[in-house]
Motif scaffolding. Structure first.
Motif, PDB file in Angstrom:
ATOM      1  N   ALA A 192      28.428  47.550  11.940  1.00  0.00           N
ATOM      2  CA  ALA A 192      27.080  47.994  11.538  1.00  0.00           C
ATOM      3  C   ALA A 192      27.167  49.042  10.433  1.00  0.00           C
ATOM      4  O   ALA A 192      26.392  49.014   9.459  1.00  0.00           O
ATOM      5  CB  ALA A 192      26.344  48.537  12.756  1.00  0.00           C
ATOM      6  N   MET A 193      28.128  49.955  10.542  1.00  0.00           N
ATOM      7  CA  MET A 193      28.329  50.955   9.489  1.00  0.00           C
ATOM      8  C   MET A 193      28.843  50.300   8.209  1.00  0.00           C
ATOM      9  O   MET A 193      28.440  50.679   7.100  1.00  0.00           O
ATOM     10  CB  MET A 193      29.320  52.008   9.982  1.00  0.00           C
ATOM     11  CG  MET A 193      28.833  52.774  11.215  1.00  0.00           C
ATOM     12  SD  MET A 193      30.077  53.885  11.889  1.00  0.00           S
ATOM     13  CE  MET A 193      30.262  55.017  10.531  1.00  0.00           C
ATOM     14  N   CYS A 194      29.727  49.288   8.348  1.00  0.00           N
ATOM     15  CA  CYS A 194      30.225  48.589   7.160  1.00  0.00           C
ATOM     16  C   CYS A 194      29.100  47.846   6.441  1.00  0.00           C
ATOM     17  O   CYS A 194      29.073  47.770   5.207  1.00  0.00           O
ATOM     18  CB  CYS A 194      31.326  47.618   7.560  1.00  0.00           C
ATOM     19  SG  CYS A 194      32.877  48.411   8.040  1.00  0.00           S
ATOM     20  N   ILE A 195      28.180  47.281   7.218  1.00  0.00           N
ATOM     21  CA  ILE A 195      27.059  46.594   6.575  1.00  0.00           C
ATOM     22  C   ILE A 195      26.215  47.585   5.779  1.00  0.00           C
ATOM     23  O   ILE A 195      25.679  47.266   4.708  1.00  0.00           O
ATOM     24  CB  ILE A 195      26.223  45.854   7.640  1.00  0.00           C
ATOM     25  CG1 ILE A 195      27.029  44.703   8.230  1.00  0.00           C
ATOM     26  CG2 ILE A 195      24.930  45.326   7.048  1.00  0.00           C
ATOM     27  CD1 ILE A 195      26.352  44.020   9.408  1.00  0.00           C
ATOM     28  N   ILE A 281      33.958  37.851   8.158  1.00  0.00           N
ATOM     29  CA  ILE A 281      35.159  37.389   7.431  1.00  0.00           C
ATOM     30  C   ILE A 281      34.812  37.001   5.991  1.00  0.00           C
ATOM     31  O   ILE A 281      35.514  37.387   5.037  1.00  0.00           O
ATOM     32  CB  ILE A 281      35.795  36.200   8.185  1.00  0.00           C
ATOM     33  CG1 ILE A 281      36.334  36.666   9.545  1.00  0.00           C
ATOM     34  CG2 ILE A 281      36.918  35.585   7.374  1.00  0.00           C
ATOM     35  CD1 ILE A 281      36.847  35.543  10.422  1.00  0.00           C
ATOM     36  N   GLY A 282      33.708  36.259   5.804  1.00  0.00           N
ATOM     37  CA  GLY A 282      33.308  35.891   4.436  1.00  0.00           C
ATOM     38  C   GLY A 282      32.918  37.096   3.598  1.00  0.00           C
ATOM     39  O   GLY A 282      33.262  37.184   2.405  1.00  0.00           O
ATOM     40  N   ALA A 283      32.198  38.054   4.202  1.00  0.00           N
ATOM     41  CA  ALA A 283      31.826  39.264   3.456  1.00  0.00           C
ATOM     42  C   ALA A 283      33.051  40.078   3.074  1.00  0.00           C
ATOM     43  O   ALA A 283      33.091  40.692   1.996  1.00  0.00           O
ATOM     44  CB  ALA A 283      30.871  40.103   4.307  1.00  0.00           C
ATOM     45  N   GLY A 284      34.070  40.086   3.929  1.00  0.00           N
ATOM     46  CA  GLY A 284      35.294  40.813   3.584  1.00  0.00           C
ATOM     47  C   GLY A 284      35.971  40.241   2.355  1.00  0.00           C
ATOM     48  O   GLY A 284      36.426  41.000   1.469  1.00  0.00           O
ATOM     49  N   PHE A 285      36.037  38.894   2.273  1.00  0.00           N
ATOM     50  CA  PHE A 285      36.630  38.281   1.080  1.00  0.00           C
ATOM     51  C   PHE A 285      35.788  38.544  -0.174  1.00  0.00           C
ATOM     52  O   PHE A 285      36.333  38.616  -1.278  1.00  0.00           O
ATOM     53  CB  PHE A 285      36.777  36.760   1.288  1.00  0.00           C
ATOM     54  CG  PHE A 285      37.951  36.391   2.148  1.00  0.00           C
ATOM     55  CD1 PHE A 285      39.254  36.582   1.710  1.00  0.00           C
ATOM     56  CD2 PHE A 285      37.756  35.855   3.408  1.00  0.00           C
ATOM     57  CE1 PHE A 285      40.335  36.234   2.510  1.00  0.00           C
ATOM     58  CE2 PHE A 285      38.834  35.513   4.207  1.00  0.00           C
ATOM     59  CZ  PHE A 285      40.127  35.702   3.760  1.00  0.00           C
ATOM     60  N   LEU A 311      36.058  48.568   2.767  1.00  0.00           N
ATOM     61  CA  LEU A 311      35.083  47.747   3.497  1.00  0.00           C
ATOM     62  C   LEU A 311      35.561  46.304   3.637  1.00  0.00           C
ATOM     63  O   LEU A 311      35.346  45.664   4.676  1.00  0.00           O
ATOM     64  CB  LEU A 311      33.737  47.784   2.774  1.00  0.00           C
ATOM     65  CG  LEU A 311      33.001  49.126   2.786  1.00  0.00           C
ATOM     66  CD1 LEU A 311      31.707  49.031   1.975  1.00  0.00           C
ATOM     67  CD2 LEU A 311      32.695  49.564   4.212  1.00  0.00           C
ATOM     68  N   GLY A 312      36.236  45.781   2.596  1.00  0.00           N
ATOM     69  CA  GLY A 312      36.746  44.407   2.675  1.00  0.00           C
ATOM     70  C   GLY A 312      37.801  44.235   3.762  1.00  0.00           C
ATOM     71  O   GLY A 312      37.759  43.276   4.547  1.00  0.00           O
ATOM     72  N   VAL A 313      38.754  45.190   3.828  1.00  0.00           N
ATOM     73  CA  VAL A 313      39.814  45.088   4.840  1.00  0.00           C
ATOM     74  C   VAL A 313      39.235  45.236   6.240  1.00  0.00           C
ATOM     75  O   VAL A 313      39.569  44.475   7.164  1.00  0.00           O
ATOM     76  CB  VAL A 313      40.900  46.144   4.562  1.00  0.00           C
ATOM     77  CG1 VAL A 313      41.898  46.191   5.712  1.00  0.00           C
ATOM     78  CG2 VAL A 313      41.604  45.855   3.252  1.00  0.00           C
ATOM     79  N   VAL A 314      38.360  46.232   6.436  1.00  0.00           N
ATOM     80  CA  VAL A 314      37.767  46.449   7.761  1.00  0.00           C
ATOM     81  C   VAL A 314      36.935  45.250   8.192  1.00  0.00           C
ATOM     82  O   VAL A 314      36.968  44.828   9.363  1.00  0.00           O
ATOM     83  CB  VAL A 314      36.924  47.740   7.747  1.00  0.00           C
ATOM     84  CG1 VAL A 314      36.149  47.887   9.053  1.00  0.00           C
ATOM     85  CG2 VAL A 314      37.805  48.954   7.536  1.00  0.00           C
ATOM     86  N   SER A 315      36.197  44.655   7.254  1.00  0.00           N
ATOM     87  CA  SER A 315      35.367  43.501   7.595  1.00  0.00           C
ATOM     88  C   SER A 315      36.230  42.301   7.996  1.00  0.00           C
ATOM     89  O   SER A 315      35.920  41.595   8.966  1.00  0.00           O
ATOM     90  CB  SER A 315      34.480  43.140   6.415  1.00  0.00           C
ATOM     91  OG  SER A 315      33.651  42.037   6.722  1.00  0.00           O
ATOM     92  N   LEU A 316      37.335  42.077   7.288  1.00  0.00           N
ATOM     93  CA  LEU A 316      38.231  40.967   7.639  1.00  0.00           C
ATOM     94  C   LEU A 316      38.842  41.166   9.026  1.00  0.00           C
ATOM     95  O   LEU A 316      38.853  40.241   9.851  1.00  0.00           O
ATOM     96  CB  LEU A 316      39.335  40.833   6.592  1.00  0.00           C
ATOM     97  CG  LEU A 316      38.928  40.216   5.246  1.00  0.00           C
ATOM     98  CD1 LEU A 316      40.082  40.336   4.246  1.00  0.00           C
ATOM     99  CD2 LEU A 316      38.550  38.762   5.430  1.00  0.00           C
TER     100      LEU A 316
END
Length: 348
Positions: A192-195, A281-285, A311-316
């Motif tokens: 939620a924080m990453c978003i 996963i898609g948002a991280g890429f 943010l990309g690494v955490v999202s993946l």
């Protein structure tokens, strides 16, 4: 095989009879020649001694010549080595003929008896082979039955061991389920924080101007491209944020929401754990290289690029964790993980 052995024995007996018949005929001829020779010797002994005025008896050679000269065109066939005279009678007694026939009959009976014995021995051998084959087949059937019993027993032991292992694994999952539940809750809070960070990066893509010297398709077209990227990122991030907070953090559904909001339409698959995990996963890429690529077209400071990488690494990582433990393995830990959700829904 039995018929073939009998046929062979009969053929051998027939050949033996023919050989005995030939031998008996040969003996009869020899006996006839011997009797003829004895008769000639007796006749010669009875003749008186010849005088001087009389002619000497012709020698056997002369007799042969006279006979051959008297019968031209016929070749002499002597029975012995020395030819007999023309007047020598050949006498064969009936007793000798009967004896020869009796010998032949005895020899034929002996050959038939030997053939019958050979056929009987072959029959016994075939019967022994048949019994041995039957014993082997019976032992093979017993061995197969024993192997089947052993395989069934091993299968039963394996099934019991597998069931015991599943029970132990289920017990282990049941014990670790509360910790996994807390980990999933913490991951949803982090996402939620990453978003929120996604929304910040989308706002920067919309508001940051481009460098005039780096525009390749015109200032307006290139600017609208990055504005569109920012708008898309914000538009997808807001429903994901709502679904993550409502379903992942609060663990509550959308049944109590007003009907006019139609949450099932604009949330889509984000209402489900699988949809949110795939989105993360898609948002991280997408987020990982976006600010670095945007820095080639606009003036971007260092901290937005670092934030984009982070943010990309955490999202993946978060999306992978939720996909494994909140989707794939939820069958084993569903009761402990979603107990709070069921209690909340029952209370409501």
């Amino acid at each position: 095989a039995k018929k073939a052995e009998e046929a062979k024995a009969a053929e051998a007996a027939k050949k033996a009879e023919e050989a005995q018949a030939a031998e008996a005929a040969k003996k009869a001829e020899e006996s006839k020649a011997a009797e003829a020779k004895k008769a000639e010797e007796a006749k010669a002994a009875k003749k008186p001694p010849a005088s001087e005025g009389k002619e000497k008896p012709k020698s056997p050679t002369k007799v042969k010549e006279s006979s051959s000269s008297s019968r031209p065109g016929q070749a002499a066939k002597p029975l012995l080595q020395e030819p007999l005279s023309q007047d020598t009678p050949v006498v064969v007694s009936q007793a000798e003929v009967a004896e020869a026939v009796e010998d032949m009959r005895a020899q034929g009976a002996s050959v038939l008896k030997q053939g019958a014995e050979a056929a009987h021995a072959a029959r016994q051998k075939a019967e022994a082979i048949r019994k041995a084959g039957a014993d082997i087949a019976h032992s093979s059937a017993e061995f197969f039955h024993h192997g089947t019993e052993v395989a069934r027993a091993n299968w039963q032991h394996g099934a019991e061991a597998c069931q015991r292992g599943l029970h132990e694994a289920s017990e282990a999952w049941r014990q670790s389920a509360p910790y996994l539940d807390k980990g999933i809750l913490l991951t949803n809070v982090i996402m939620a924080m990453c978003i929120g960070g996604f929304v910040v990066i989308g706002t920067m893509l919309v508001c940051t101007p481009l460098k005039p010297e780096h525009t390749h398709h015109g200032a307006v077209v290139d600017r609208m491209f990055w504005v569109t990227q920012g708008v898309y990122l914000i538009a997808f991030s807001i429903p994901a944020l709502v679904a993550t907070v409502q379903c992942g953090v609060r663990r509550n559904g959308f049944e109590n929401w007003p009907a006019w909001m139609r949450a099932e339409i604009w949330l889509g698959i984000l209402k489900f754990q699988l949809g949110r995990a795939v989105f993360f996963i898609g948002a991280g890429f997408y987020i990982f290289p976006v600010m670095d690529n945007f820095g080639l077209m606009a003036k971007v400071e260092t901290w937005p690029r670092v934030l984009s990488y982070f943010l990309g690494v955490v999202s993946l990582l978060s999306g992978t964790f939720l996909l494994i433990f909140d989707v794939v393995l939820s069958v084993y830990v569903r009761q402990a993980m979603y107990g709070k959700v069921e209690q909340t829904e029952s209370a409501s």
